[in-house]
Design an enzyme around this catalytic site. Structure first.
Site, short mmCIF file in Angstrom:
data_model
loop_
_atom_site.label_atom_id
_atom_site.label_comp_id
_atom_site.label_asym_id
_atom_site.label_seq_id
_atom_site.Cartn_x
_atom_site.Cartn_y
_atom_site.Cartn_z
N ASP A 23 0.84 -1.20 0.00
CA ASP A 23 0.00 0.00 0.00
C ASP A 23 0.87 1.24 0.00
OD1 ASP A 23 -2.29 -1.47 0.15
OD2 ASP A 23 -2.89 -0.83 2.16
N LYS A 80 -8.13 0.57 -5.23
CA LYS A 80 -9.33 -0.01 -4.63
C LYS A 80 -10.59 0.73 -5.04
CE LYS A 80 -6.96 -1.32 -0.32
NZ LYS A 80 -6.94 -2.79 -0.40
N GLY A 152 -5.49 -2.97 8.57
CA GLY A 152 -5.20 -1.80 9.37
C GLY A 152 -5.01 -2.07 10.84
N ARG A 164 -6.24 -20.58 6.49
CA ARG A 164 -6.39 -21.97 6.96
C ARG A 164 -7.76 -22.53 6.57
NH1 ARG A 164 -2.83 -24.51 10.22
NH2 ARG A 164 -1.38 -23.30 11.49
N GLY A 213 -3.27 -7.34 8.02
CA GLY A 213 -2.60 -7.43 9.31
C GLY A 213 -1.15 -7.90 9.27
N GLY A 234 -0.30 -3.78 3.89
CA GLY A 234 -0.98 -2.49 3.84
C GLY A 234 -0.30 -1.51 4.75
N SER A 235 -0.89 -1.35 5.94
CA SER A 235 -0.40 -0.35 6.88
C SER A 235 0.97 -0.72 7.46
CB SER A 235 -1.41 -0.23 8.02
OG SER A 235 -2.73 -0.25 7.49
#
Lengths: 291, 195
Positions: A23, A80, A152, A164, A213, A234-235
């Site tokens: 990101d 996005k 996030g 999983r 995450g 991402g973050s």
């Protein structure tokens, strides 16, 4: 979208395998990501952690900002759009984005329908928490899947759970008899042909990345060892102390995900990781958006 | 015979599957010692900037370049041809063992990706799959053009180096892998007339 276009779009996802998609919010960040070894960048105005903090409605980014990022790098650029917001998708196609992420990170625009992705030439990646969601998105025309995770947060637990789950459902379908497959297709609300494909090939018909995450090289290698074919971060990168170093380390960890000694070295001195929020303490649950 | 497949990033499994179908053993190349006992190497599609960076980071760059210069058979597709090219427009080159110039993303972004059907040798409608493909802008006189598309070269052969801008590994057709193994690795050139 004709078959040729779908093959090309699935093919682009295959070329991204073993890679990290990062990101970025500015052309400068995009260049840092490319120099650190990103296989593609996701252009967005706010990274998920900030979307979470800002609350309110999160929408597609300003096309001007996306175009600036397109001009700053040679690697593919993704962006996005909101779930179900096909006009945002049309806009992204008009500016020749390489991949559209119909994403639960943004506020959904439609609480029933996803975008009919077969109407587009440009490829789509969609999030999934289980095999049913993955196959429904593929049936709608997605040419790449990623886990939803809980974006996030810097907390990898949801991405692990989703990956999983998808993989155990694939194993279960692989072991079924043909009569059972019809029942599965009915229960998952997906066409029999897609279930049959999973049964025969023991994998999804498109590439599957992990997302949501991932914050450390160890997180990225964890997702790869669990069977992801690549990783979205991402973050985790630009919310950390030393983004370039962390991004490079995550790229190397994805390539060498089975080499703990190397990952140990990569994990040294990375500076502060994103602080993170425990996924049980958050107010906005993005993973539940769009089924 | 063992063929190495550069496995830093990209579609390396696809090449392994084609080699499996030809009963050719292969290993994934991730560190310098992996290069020791191979009879040829495949540079797969993927993102060339990532692959080039990781070649250097994992100390594969110099030994691989040396081996290719010394005659190690190499088969490069898409990103792979960018790694081999002696010149990349607007950027510095990587291994630079193949005397051609390439332009990155010359057909445009993903919307410019396409499939061209081609007849050559005994192949009818062979699908040339171009995904954000590079474009060969110049070739040295000694480089053989094996295939062109709209009058521009898309597959070339230069001594031990076979390189193409498209993705034969996605085409369900093992013609080029067979060509690489038989003509370059096993050096049975007589089996192939010029295309």
């Amino acid at each position: 979208m004709n078959n040729t276009r779908y093959e090309l779009n699935k093919g682009l996802a295959q070329m991204l395998k073993g890679g990290v998609i990062m990101d970025v919010t500015t052309p400068e960040q995009a260049q840092i990501a490319q120099k650190a070894g990103a296989a593609a960048v996701m252009a967005l105005e706010k990274i998920p952690a900030d979307i979470r903090a800002a609350k309110g409605v999160a929408r597609m980014s300003d096309p001007k900002m996306i175009k600036e990022i397109q001009n700053a790098v040679t690697i593919p650029v993704m962006a996005k759009c909101r779930i179900g917001h096909f006009v945002e998708a049309q806009i992204l196609e008009a500016i020749e984005i390489d991949y559209i992420d119909e994403s639960e990170v943004l506020t959904p625009a439609d609480n029933i329908y996803h975008i009919d992705k077969t109407k587009f030439k440009v490829p789509f990646v969609c999030g999934a928490r289980d095999l049913g969601e993955a196959l429904r998105r593929i049936n709608e025309g997605a040419s790449m899947i990623r886990t939803k995770g809980e974006p996030g947060t810097g907390d990898v637990i949801q991405a692990v759970t989703h990956l999983r789950k998808i993989n155990s459902e694939i194993r279960r379908i692989h072991s079924m008899t043909s009569a059972e497959l019809f029942e599965v297709a009915k229960n998952l609300s997906v066409p029999y042909d897609l279930v049959l494909y999973v049964h025969k090939h023991q994998q999804l018909p498109v590439v599957n990345f992990a997302a949501g995450g991932v914050a450390t090289p160890a997180d990225a290698a964890l997702m790869m060892q669990l069977g992801a074919q690549g990783v979205f971060v991402g973050s985790g990168i630009f919310k950390s102390g030393d983004p370039f170093k962390r991004a490079s380390a995550i790229v190397s960890a994805v390539t060498n995900y089975n080499d703990p000694k190397l990952i140990a070295r990569l994990s040294e001195d990375l500076g502060e990781a994103m602080v993170g929020i425990n996924s049980e303490e958050i107010e906005i649950i993005m993973e539940k958006r769009g089924r | 015979m063992v063929i190495g497949i550069l496995a830093l990033q990209g579609a390396f499994i696809e090449h392994k599957k084609v080699l499996d179908s030809l009963n050719v053993d292969s290993i994934k190349i991730r560190q310098p010692k992996d290069l020791d006992n191979i009879d040829g190497i495949i540079l797969p599609g993927g993102e060339s900037t990532v692959q080039g960076l990781l070649l250097k980071k994992f100390h594969l760059f110099e030994p691989l370049k040396e081996k290719i210069k010394n005659g190690l058979p190499v088969f490069a597709t898409c990103a792979g041809i960018i790694l081999l090219a002696s010149e990349i427009e607007g950027e510095s080159s990587y291994l630079a063992t193949l005397p051609i110039s390439v332009k990155r993303n010359a057909y445009g972004r993903q919307l410019g990706s396409f499939i061209a059907k081609k007849n050559f040798q005994d192949q009818h409608n062979f699908p040339l799959i171009f995904i954000r493909a590079p474009y060969i802008t110049k070739i040295h006189d000694d480089v053989n053009v094996l295939l062109d598309n709209n009058d521009s070269p898309v597959a070339v052969l230069y001594h031990n180096q076979l390189a193409m801008t498209f993705h034969p590994e996605l085409s369900n057709n093992n013609y080029f892998h067979k060509y690489f193994i038989e003509k370059i690795v096993q050096n049975k050139s007589h089996l192939y007339a010029n295309m």
